[in-house]
Design an enzyme around this catalytic site. Structure first.
Site, PDB file in Angstrom:
ATOM      1  CE1 TYR A 158      -4.198  -1.804   0.599  1.00 22.06           C
ATOM      2  CE2 TYR A 158      -2.637  -3.369   1.530  1.00 22.06           C
ATOM      3  CZ  TYR A 158      -3.898  -3.085   1.025  1.00 22.06           C
ATOM      4  OH  TYR A 158      -4.839  -4.072   0.945  1.00 22.06           O
ATOM      5  CE1 TYR A 193      -1.597  -7.185   2.642  1.00 21.38           C
ATOM      6  CE2 TYR A 193      -2.617  -6.909   0.491  1.00 21.38           C
ATOM      7  CZ  TYR A 193      -2.671  -6.806   1.867  1.00 21.38           C
ATOM      8  OH  TYR A 193      -3.808  -6.338   2.469  1.00 21.38           O
ATOM      9  NE  ARG A 214      -5.886 -10.450   4.104  1.00 13.76           N
ATOM     10  CZ  ARG A 214      -6.967  -9.730   3.825  1.00 13.76           C
ATOM     11  NH1 ARG A 214      -6.906  -8.416   3.852  1.00 13.76           N
ATOM     12  NH2 ARG A 214      -8.102 -10.305   3.501  1.00 13.76           N
ATOM     13  CG  HIS A 217      -7.604  -7.979  -0.726  1.00 18.70           C
ATOM     14  ND1 HIS A 217      -6.510  -8.676  -0.267  1.00 18.70           N
ATOM     15  CD2 HIS A 217      -7.652  -6.832  -0.009  1.00 18.70           C
ATOM     16  CE1 HIS A 217      -5.922  -7.983   0.696  1.00 18.70           C
ATOM     17  NE2 HIS A 217      -6.584  -6.853   0.876  1.00 18.70           N
ATOM     18  CG  HIS A 219      -9.271  -3.077   1.333  1.00 18.21           C
ATOM     19  ND1 HIS A 219      -9.579  -3.715   2.508  1.00 18.21           N
ATOM     20  CD2 HIS A 219      -7.971  -3.352   1.078  1.00 18.21           C
ATOM     21  CE1 HIS A 219      -8.493  -4.343   2.958  1.00 18.21           C
ATOM     22  NE2 HIS A 219      -7.507  -4.139   2.110  1.00 18.21           N
TER      23      HIS A 219
END
Lengths: 292, 292
Positions: A158, A193, A214, A217, A219
């Protein structure tokens, strides 16, 4: 009277100490905590040294936290408690889009963007177009709905994890649906990640033979007037770790095809390089009873 | 497969994630933790906001800890878990002196002192003489046994809590029993005192209507060759809070008469001002099977 505390009388003595708690909800929580915590300790029968290690683990977890890192949320996540709390609080009908965890990376406001804008400010990953519609549970489209999206980049980071490498706002956008309830934006296909592994929770995963990953995806938080907002993810179908998310957040209905499109004409229409991925993300919100 | 995690399937999915833990003891602990933690959460059914408050409480508790403050031990203490762990690990026969919690103030080495020395380096409280004997469980005295003592002063503070006010080592001493297994020292009668209340644990006690006080006591660790050492307290009979110790550490057999003595002759013999308090503290150690 808290004297001659024994293994058998311990929980009762502690529960008795909470009898004068003014707030009944707090009293209920402290009594339940005492019962379950003592049951755990009686079950595992820790040595003095093992209990000290537990104290040390909790202390290190607290001390790992700062403004951009919440190690106790991470611990709650990998123990499945965050998703359990989510499940307990999910009052939505099955027709509505399922909720999942917020995660720790919604830490800055998403920049408002126009429909069709790109949230990818770097331009290195596989181009991706996300199109969708926000709908009420009866199928009617919801114009003016807010769609807040955030995602990791193609390397699994991120923006807030890579200050100086990614501009703040990369992978983030706040969109408003048009008169048909439609939204769309351009991005890159996110990567799976690992959650941060350089703290006590990462060491716990390592010692227990668990991977920290994870599945890929994006969000979403979607909200519209008269409807209950939903916090969820869209998972990339076929992503590694889709069946073993380290934080247990995957729901089958949230797994979405990111179709590989090789079609220069459609790429031109969307304003992306060919080939690209395309995901259709329809979000169904539950109406609030009695709302106009 | 950790997909479609529900309130019902949550604990099983998390337990399954620990199946490859290499250390069987760690696997056992993580499975038990998951079962009890999930049972607690299903029991209290926290709102999202309540769970966030729990995360915040644990974070603040970790961040309160430093070299001289251990807020998670304090939390373990006030929830009765420290004493439960103590009870689980107490293998002594009833004939031996009962153990109780170590507490957080045994943070510096006690200075070695001669029998009869005073551990009171200030001279303001009520004079007190402690005499005692370290014995094996068969009643035979144990010469050369080590007796480590530490206590709060007459105002309820340990030396490490008042740097600059009390000299380091005040209220502390390491004694060695003589050929009759006897030890004795001079001090002041300790006061009851509150555990530190300026952190999350203090706020929790306040919100649950609990007082933070511990009845007056002197800490002891006694050890002798061929015997299991004991960590314990001697509680001052009649002290306020003797029946509601904030950390549940009182045992009836540890409550000791600190007799008021008004006898100038005995005061002179002990080298204290008259009147004074006198406590007789005999400590019985369990012999280690097979030790010579």
């Amino acid at each position: 009277m808290a004297i001659d505390f024994t293994e058998e009388s311990a929980a009762d003595a502690v529960i008795e100490s909470f009898h004068a708690t003014p707030d009944p909800r707090l009293r209920e929580v402290m009594i339940s905590l005492t019962q379950h915590l003592h049951a755990f300790v009686r079950d595992i029968r820790p040595s003095t040294s093992e209990w000290q290690q537990t104290i040390d683990f909790l202390t290190a977890t607290g001390q790992m936290c700062d403004d951009t890192r919440q190690e106790f949320i991470l611990l709650s996540d990998v123990l499945g408690v965050s998703m359990l709390v989510e499940a307990i609080n999910d009052r939505n009908t099955p027709a509505a889009t399922a909720a999942t965890v917020l995660g720790p990376f919604h830490v800055v406001e998403s920049p408002p963007r126009e429909l069709g804008d790109t949230i990818d400010l770097i331009g290195k990953g596989k181009p991706c177009v996300v199109t969708g519609c926000v709908l009420s549970q009866d199928g009617s489209p919801l114009p003016g709905a807010l769609v807040d999206v955030w995602q990791a980049n193609e390397e699994g980071f991120y923006d807030v994890q890579q200050p100086g490498v990614q501009p703040l706002g990369n992978g983030r956008g706040l969109f408003t649906t048009d008169e048909q309830g439609v939204f769309w934006f351009r991005t890159v296909v996110p990567s799976y990640y690992p959650i941060p592994t350089d703290g006590p929770v990462g060491r716990m995963l390592d010692r227990t033979g668990r991977h920290p990953n994870r599945p890929a995806h994006i969000h979403f938080i979607a909200g519209a007037a008269g409807h209950t907002p939903v916090t969820t993810h869209v998972f990339v179908a076929g992503s590694p770790y889709i069946e073993s998310d380290a934080v247990f957040a995957v729901k089958k209905t949230l797994i979405t095809d990111f179709a590989h499109i090789d079609d220069p004409q459609r790429a031109r229409e969307f304003g992306v390089a060919n080939p690209f991925a395309h995901a259709q993300v329809d979000i169904v919100l539950e109406s609030v009873p009695g709302a106009l």
